[in-house]
Design an enzyme around this catalytic site. Structure first.
Site, PDB file in Angstrom:
ATOM      1  N   THR A 177      36.339  44.401  32.969  1.00 45.63           N
ATOM      2  CA  THR A 177      35.184  45.026  33.608  1.00 45.63           C
ATOM      3  C   THR A 177      35.471  46.480  33.997  1.00 45.63           C
ATOM      4  O   THR A 177      36.632  46.845  34.253  1.00 45.63           O
ATOM      5  CB  THR A 177      34.807  44.231  34.878  1.00 45.63           C
ATOM      6  OG1 THR A 177      33.953  45.010  35.701  1.00 45.63           O
ATOM      7  CG2 THR A 177      36.032  43.877  35.711  1.00 45.63           C
ATOM      8  N   ASP A 178      34.397  47.277  34.098  1.00 47.76           N
ATOM      9  CA  ASP A 178      34.564  48.668  34.562  1.00 47.76           C
ATOM     10  C   ASP A 178      35.017  48.729  36.023  1.00 47.76           C
ATOM     11  O   ASP A 178      35.505  49.761  36.486  1.00 47.76           O
ATOM     12  CB  ASP A 178      33.274  49.475  34.368  1.00 47.76           C
ATOM     13  CG  ASP A 178      32.074  48.933  35.136  1.00 47.76           C
ATOM     14  OD1 ASP A 178      32.188  47.879  35.798  1.00 47.76           O
ATOM     15  OD2 ASP A 178      30.992  49.579  35.077  1.00 47.76           O
ATOM     16  N   LYS A 200      40.854  41.126  38.512  1.00 50.59           N
ATOM     17  CA  LYS A 200      40.594  41.450  37.101  1.00 50.59           C
ATOM     18  C   LYS A 200      41.601  42.505  36.613  1.00 50.59           C
ATOM     19  O   LYS A 200      42.080  42.436  35.488  1.00 50.59           O
ATOM     20  CB  LYS A 200      39.153  41.955  36.909  1.00 50.59           C
ATOM     21  CG  LYS A 200      38.086  40.894  37.073  1.00 50.59           C
ATOM     22  CD  LYS A 200      38.131  39.781  36.022  1.00 50.59           C
ATOM     23  CE  LYS A 200      37.777  40.252  34.624  1.00 50.59           C
ATOM     24  NZ  LYS A 200      37.685  39.102  33.680  1.00 50.59           N
TER      25      LYS A 200
END
Ligand code: NAD
Length: 342
Positions: free
Chosen positions: A123-124, A151
């Site tokens: 994810t960003d 993450k």
């Protein structure tokens, strides 16, 4: 190619599993999913009708099971995760368990079984907030909330299997997804379903937080490109082209739902609500031909229509329960329907 998809009963994984089943050269699609609160067999729908499809109900943290399930596959696409930021503020340990330990388990098994292509879906949010500019793939990881930290840790765990054992592994980092079948705890389905019931929606602070929006089908197209053409050891940002503040997004959803700003209540911001995420995804465009094509307005209208037409898919998931949120905003009691993260 036989593909193992983890988390394939969730929002993005279920779209990806159906996409893979439609590809002629894919011989088998196996979904491994623990069916947590976020996983639903119904998300997979027509997949169960395909002779190429197999569903395994199980946990990515189960070493023995993962080892058994991975046998015979050539590719792994790893979506399974605890994915909701607000939940991570209350139960961070579960995020570390699934996102970090689960990923370690998968890459260990992938090395053991000589997996030929492994895509780790990230994810960003691992880049943390950017006041200006856009994060390229070599940008430092500065996550602020437990979800993003877990993450980021799982990205590093995954990449270590490439560096150490030569596992042909690619990482994708995408911006916020939207589309049908998303759990109604996330901002777009949360607001759409509340407006459908004639209820108010809540905006944190002044609704100034900026996010980049990507239709789930565009994201899945990007993941497929990385699976097929990505260079092992590389990271690919997958963005969507539409940056919006949460207030701008709310305006679009009010219009689509035929509601006005009286339906909006402003509430105290939550801890570490990152001001802005922004991605540079030119590498995936140049190297893989990635190009998101879905129009934001059309995609939002289609998404809202899906929730309107499928109340049986979300109404049972939206029971309100009052839960305390720890941290600087601890004085606030919010319902599980109220908090959202964008
Ligand atoms: P989701 O919460 O809708 O689905 C997660 C799925 O993983 C569920 O089906 C759940 O049952 C399964 N799962 C959870 N723990 C598991 C475990 N221990 N073992 C096996 N299965 C387990 O999530 P999503 O929105 O579809 O996101 C999928 C992936 O994409 C995640 O890795 C997430 O970090 C990433 N991502 C999501 C977004 C987004 O906007 N939703 C954006 C960028 C990246």
């Amino acid at each position: 190619m036989k593909v193992l998809i983890t988390g394939g009963a969730g929002f993005i994984g279920s779209h990806f599993a159906k996409r893979m089943l439609d590809a002629e050269d894919i011989e088998q699609v196996t979904v491994l999913d623990a069916l947590t609160y976020a996983g639903h067999r119904t998300n997979l729908g027509r997949a169960f009708l395909s002779p190429k499809f197999e569903f395994v109900h199980g946990n990515i943290c189960d070493v023995h099971l993962v080892n058994e399930v991975m046998r015979g596959h050539q590719a792994v696409v790893h979506f399974a995760a605890e994915s909701h930021v607000d939940r991570s503020l209350k139960a961070a340990a579960q995020f570390v368990e699934t996102n970090v330990h689960g990923t370690q388990n998968l890459v260990d098994a992938a090395v053991r079984h000589h997996i030929e292509r492994f895509v780790h879906v990230s994810t960003d949010e691992v880049y943390g907030p950017l006041l200006n500019g856009e994060a390229t793939e070599d940008f430092p990881l500065r996550p602020t909330v437990p979800y993003a930290a877990s993450k980021a840790a799982s990205d590093l765990v995954a990449r270590s299997a490439w560096h150490t054992y030569g596992l042909p592994l690619m990482v994708t980092r995408s911006s916020n997804n939207f589309g049908p079948c998303q759990n109604p705890e996330k901002i777009i389905p949360l607001f759409v379903t509340r407006l459908l019931r004639g209820e108010k929606v809540t905006l944190h602070s002044r609704g100034q937080h900026v996010r980049n929006w990507l239709h789930v089908e565009d994201h899945c197209a990007g993941v497929e490109l990385v699976l097929r053409r990505g260079e092992p050891g590389e990271i690919y940002n997958l963005g969507g082209g539409t940056d919006l503040t949460s207030k701008e997004l709310t305006g679009l959803l009010l219009d689509i739902s035929g509601a006005d700003w009286d339906a909006v209540t402003y509430i105290q911001d939550r801890p570490s609500n990152d001001a802005r995420y922004a991605l540079d995804w030119s590498k995936a465009c140049k190297q893989l031909g990635y190009q998101p094509v879905r129009d934001l307005g059309d995609g939002l209208r289609e998404t809202a229509a899906w929730y309107r037409d499928n109340p049986d898919r979300w109404a049972p998931l939206t029971t309100s329960t009052v839960v305390p949120v720890p941290g600087p905003g601890a004085a606030t009691l919010r319902t599980v329907q109220e908090p959202h993260h964008v």
